[in-house]
Design a protein around this motif. Structure first.
Motif, PDB file in Angstrom:
ATOM      1  N   ALA A  55       0.870  -1.185   0.000  1.00 28.08           N
ATOM      2  CA  ALA A  55       0.000   0.000   0.000  1.00 28.08           C
ATOM      3  C   ALA A  55       0.895   1.220   0.000  1.00 28.08           C
ATOM      4  CB  ALA A  55      -0.926   0.010   1.219  1.00 28.08           C
ATOM      5  N   GLY A  56       0.346   2.352  -0.414  1.00 29.38           N
ATOM      6  CA  GLY A  56       1.106   3.588  -0.395  1.00 29.38           C
ATOM      7  C   GLY A  56       0.199   4.762  -0.126  1.00 29.38           C
ATOM      8  N   HIS A  57       0.744   5.787   0.519  1.00 33.32           N
ATOM      9  CA  HIS A  57      -0.033   6.965   0.883  1.00 33.32           C
ATOM     10  C   HIS A  57      -0.014   7.946  -0.280  1.00 33.32           C
ATOM     11  CE1 HIS A  57      -1.179  10.649   3.018  1.00 33.32           C
ATOM     12  NE2 HIS A  57      -1.607   9.887   4.017  1.00 33.32           N
ATOM     13  N   SER A  58      -1.177   8.194  -0.881  1.00 30.46           N
ATOM     14  CA  SER A  58      -1.320   9.134  -1.996  1.00 30.46           C
ATOM     15  C   SER A  58      -0.401   8.719  -3.142  1.00 30.46           C
ATOM     16  CB  SER A  58      -1.065  10.559  -1.512  1.00 30.46           C
ATOM     17  OG  SER A  58      -1.392  11.503  -2.508  1.00 30.46           O
ATOM     18  N   LEU A  59       0.599   9.539  -3.513  1.00 24.13           N
ATOM     19  CA  LEU A  59       1.489   9.154  -4.609  1.00 24.13           C
ATOM     20  C   LEU A  59       2.170   7.821  -4.324  1.00 24.13           C
ATOM     21  CD1 LEU A  59       4.909   9.503  -4.357  1.00 24.13           C
ATOM     22  CD2 LEU A  59       4.152  11.767  -3.717  1.00 24.13           C
ATOM     23  N   GLY A  60       2.283   7.466  -3.046  1.00 20.20           N
ATOM     24  CA  GLY A  60       2.884   6.189  -2.670  1.00 20.20           C
ATOM     25  C   GLY A  60       2.160   4.991  -3.223  1.00 20.20           C
ATOM     26  N   GLU A  61       0.891   5.162  -3.605  1.00 25.42           N
ATOM     27  CA  GLU A  61       0.170   4.050  -4.225  1.00 25.42           C
ATOM     28  C   GLU A  61       0.783   3.717  -5.589  1.00 25.42           C
ATOM     29  OE1 GLU A  61      -4.447   2.772  -5.278  1.00 25.42           O
ATOM     30  OE2 GLU A  61      -4.056   4.320  -3.784  1.00 25.42           O
ATOM     31  N   TYR A  62       1.279   4.745  -6.302  1.00 24.76           N
ATOM     32  CA  TYR A  62       1.985   4.497  -7.562  1.00 24.76           C
ATOM     33  C   TYR A  62       3.290   3.758  -7.300  1.00 24.76           C
ATOM     34  CZ  TYR A  62      -1.154   7.581 -10.203  1.00 24.76           C
ATOM     35  OH  TYR A  62      -2.243   8.151 -10.826  1.00 24.76           O
ATOM     36  N   THR A  63       4.005   4.150  -6.252  1.00 22.76           N
ATOM     37  CA  THR A  63       5.238   3.445  -5.901  1.00 22.76           C
ATOM     38  C   THR A  63       4.947   1.992  -5.576  1.00 22.76           C
ATOM     39  OG1 THR A  63       5.919   5.528  -4.848  1.00 22.76           O
ATOM     40  CG2 THR A  63       7.349   3.627  -4.553  1.00 22.76           C
ATOM     41  N   THR A  69      -0.359  -6.455 -14.625  1.00 24.03           N
ATOM     42  CA  THR A  69      -0.569  -7.480 -13.600  1.00 24.03           C
ATOM     43  C   THR A  69       0.197  -7.148 -12.319  1.00 24.03           C
ATOM     44  OG1 THR A  69      -0.840  -9.142 -15.322  1.00 24.03           O
ATOM     45  CG2 THR A  69      -0.367  -9.940 -13.103  1.00 24.03           C
ATOM     46  N   LEU A  70      -0.472  -7.345 -11.182  1.00 29.35           N
ATOM     47  CA  LEU A  70       0.137  -7.104  -9.870  1.00 29.35           C
ATOM     48  C   LEU A  70       0.649  -8.433  -9.311  1.00 29.35           C
ATOM     49  CD1 LEU A  70      -2.144  -4.820 -10.292  1.00 29.35           C
ATOM     50  CD2 LEU A  70      -2.139  -4.654  -7.811  1.00 29.35           C
ATOM     51  N   THR A  71       1.892  -8.466  -8.878  1.00 29.39           N
ATOM     52  CA  THR A  71       2.416  -9.698  -8.288  1.00 29.39           C
ATOM     53  C   THR A  71       1.957  -9.891  -6.842  1.00 29.39           C
ATOM     54  OG1 THR A  71       4.464  -8.565  -7.645  1.00 29.39           O
ATOM     55  CG2 THR A  71       4.455  -9.713  -9.770  1.00 29.39           C
ATOM     56  N   LEU A  72       1.543  -8.790  -6.192  1.00 34.24           N
ATOM     57  CA  LEU A  72       0.935  -8.833  -4.861  1.00 34.24           C
ATOM     58  C   LEU A  72      -0.250  -7.873  -4.864  1.00 34.24           C
ATOM     59  CD1 LEU A  72       4.015  -8.602  -2.401  1.00 34.24           C
ATOM     60  CD2 LEU A  72       2.647 -10.644  -2.919  1.00 34.24           C
ATOM     61  N   PRO A  73      -1.259  -8.115  -4.037  1.00 34.39           N
ATOM     62  CA  PRO A  73      -2.388  -7.175  -3.975  1.00 34.39           C
ATOM     63  C   PRO A  73      -1.978  -5.834  -3.387  1.00 34.39           C
ATOM     64  CG  PRO A  73      -2.608  -8.874  -2.294  1.00 34.39           C
ATOM     65  CD  PRO A  73      -1.468  -9.292  -3.171  1.00 34.39           C
ATOM     66  N   VAL A  74      -2.666  -4.781  -3.822  1.00 37.20           N
ATOM     67  CA  VAL A  74      -2.481  -3.441  -3.274  1.00 37.20           C
ATOM     68  C   VAL A  74      -3.754  -3.049  -2.546  1.00 37.20           C
ATOM     69  CG1 VAL A  74      -3.277  -2.298  -5.396  1.00 37.20           C
ATOM     70  CG2 VAL A  74      -1.792  -1.070  -3.803  1.00 37.20           C
ATOM     71  N   TYR A  75      -3.614  -2.315  -1.465  1.00 36.36           N
ATOM     72  CA  TYR A  75      -4.774  -1.758  -0.767  1.00 36.36           C
ATOM     73  C   TYR A  75      -4.923  -0.311  -1.230  1.00 36.36           C
ATOM     74  CZ  TYR A  75      -5.476  -5.847   2.119  1.00 36.36           C
ATOM     75  OH  TYR A  75      -5.767  -7.128   2.540  1.00 36.36           O
ATOM     76  N   ALA A  76      -6.048  -0.016  -1.875  1.00 38.57           N
ATOM     77  CA  ALA A  76      -6.245   1.269  -2.535  1.00 38.57           C
ATOM     78  C   ALA A  76      -6.661   2.351  -1.549  1.00 38.57           C
ATOM     79  CB  ALA A  76      -7.305   1.133  -3.627  1.00 38.57           C
ATOM     80  N   ASN A  77      -6.145   3.554  -1.760  1.00 37.64           N
ATOM     81  CA  ASN A  77      -6.439   4.685  -0.872  1.00 37.64           C
ATOM     82  C   ASN A  77      -7.932   4.982  -0.756  1.00 37.64           C
ATOM     83  OD1 ASN A  77      -3.623   7.017  -1.400  1.00 37.64           O
ATOM     84  ND2 ASN A  77      -3.684   4.956  -0.578  1.00 37.64           N
TER      85      ASN A  77
END
Length: 312
Positions: A91-99, A225-233
């Motif tokens: 997960a990432g905070h704001s722009l961190g979601e792109y990272t 494709t995502l290799t791991l799930p992301v938690y969206a802001n």
């Protein structure tokens, strides 16, 4: 279960990444690729400043990403800790979601840098400098923050932008409305309110023009494709589908960063350890949100070496 998390705007500072670059070819490769993608000596700006240039959102966003990705690359290549093997989600905070998306392969590094440069420019251009503002509310929960924002709006935009942790909420909108909110904060039972040194009112409806720009950009450069799930802001929920994530990135520009809820949901889904890469901003927030979970920040080579020795 371990979650890797990535910082957002405000974590940049002159000197960032310099130690990593001096010690590791993996870090230098990241900085070199970002420099080439942006046709700019971003690595020099990060290392030497000037600070006022680094703080500009069009520079700060790709710089923060580059530093976090360099930290990750050093962790993986120099210390043998691979995200896909040692993490369960990101997960990432704001722009961190792109990272975070770059970290799990949904975006290439060069594309991530270009997207964040465009995102920063579009956000800055959406509202003339001086017309927008943001303020941090300390000792405020969401209910108090929402009530304050409603009282201060008076026909202007004043909205909750970031729900960071149980004691910190950020509001965003027209400068006059945000200044009213700062004045009214104590009447609403909020310990302290302070204006933030930002150049635009991020994560509120005033950012709609920037959302349109990112919708076009993400049409031509969509996540893969995502290799791991992301938690969206904007949903504080687990995402694995690239098309769903593309839509959420567009909504994120004007939407609320539901960081507290994201952390709580990751913890509810099994995350017992949170590892922040590239700064020490999110780990303290996480510690205040899920006190029973472990949280740490990896910034220096010593941090990375100590972490690797524990888990490899």
């Amino acid at each position: 279960m371990r979650a890797f998390v990535f910082p957002g705007q405000g974590s940049q500072k002159v000197g960032m990444g310099a130690e990593l670059a001096a010690a590791s070819a993996a870090a230098r490769e990241v900085f070199g690729e970002v420099d080439e993608a942006l046709s700019q000596h971003m690595s020099t700006l990060m290392r030497e400043g000037p600070e006022d240039e680094l703080l500009k959102t069009a520079n700060g966003q790709p710089a923060i990403m580059a530093n976090a990705m360099a930290t990750l690359r050093v962790l993986e290549r120099d210390f043998g800790v691979r995200l896909a093997e040692h993490g369960a989600c990101v997960a990432g905070h704001s722009l961190g979601e792109y990272t975070a998306l770059c970290a799990v392969g949904a975006f290439g590094l060069a594309d991530t840098a270009r997207l964040l440069r465009l995102r920063g420019q579009a956000m800055q251009e959406a509202v003339p400098i001086g017309e927008g503002a943001m303020a941090a509310l300390l000792g405020a929960d969401m209910d108090k923050a929402a009530a304050l924002a409603a009282a201060a709006a008076q026909g202007e935009v004043c909205e909750v932008a970031n729900d960071n942790d149980p004691s910190q909420v950020v509001i965003s909108g027209h400068r006059s409305a945000i200044e009213r909110a700062v004045e009214l904060a104590k009447e609403h039972g909020i310990k302290r309110a302070l204006l933030l040194p930002v150049s635009a009112p991020f994560h509120c409806s005033l950012m709609a023009p920037a959302a349109d720009v990112m919708a076009q950009a993400l049409e031509t450069t969509p996540p893969g494709t995502l290799t791991l799930p992301v938690y969206a802001n904007v949903t504080a929920a687990r995402v694995t589908d690239p098309e769903e994530e593309r839509e959420l990135l567009i909504k994120q520009v004007t939407g609320q960063v539901r960081w507290r809820e994201s952390v709580a949901q990751m913890h509810a889904d099994g995350a017992e350890e949170f590892v922040e890469l590239g700064a020490k901003v999110l780990a303290p927030m996480i510690g205040r949100t899920v006190k029973e979970a472990a949280s740490r920040s990896l910034v220096t080579m010593a941090d990375l070496e100590a972490f690797a020795k524990e888990i490899v």
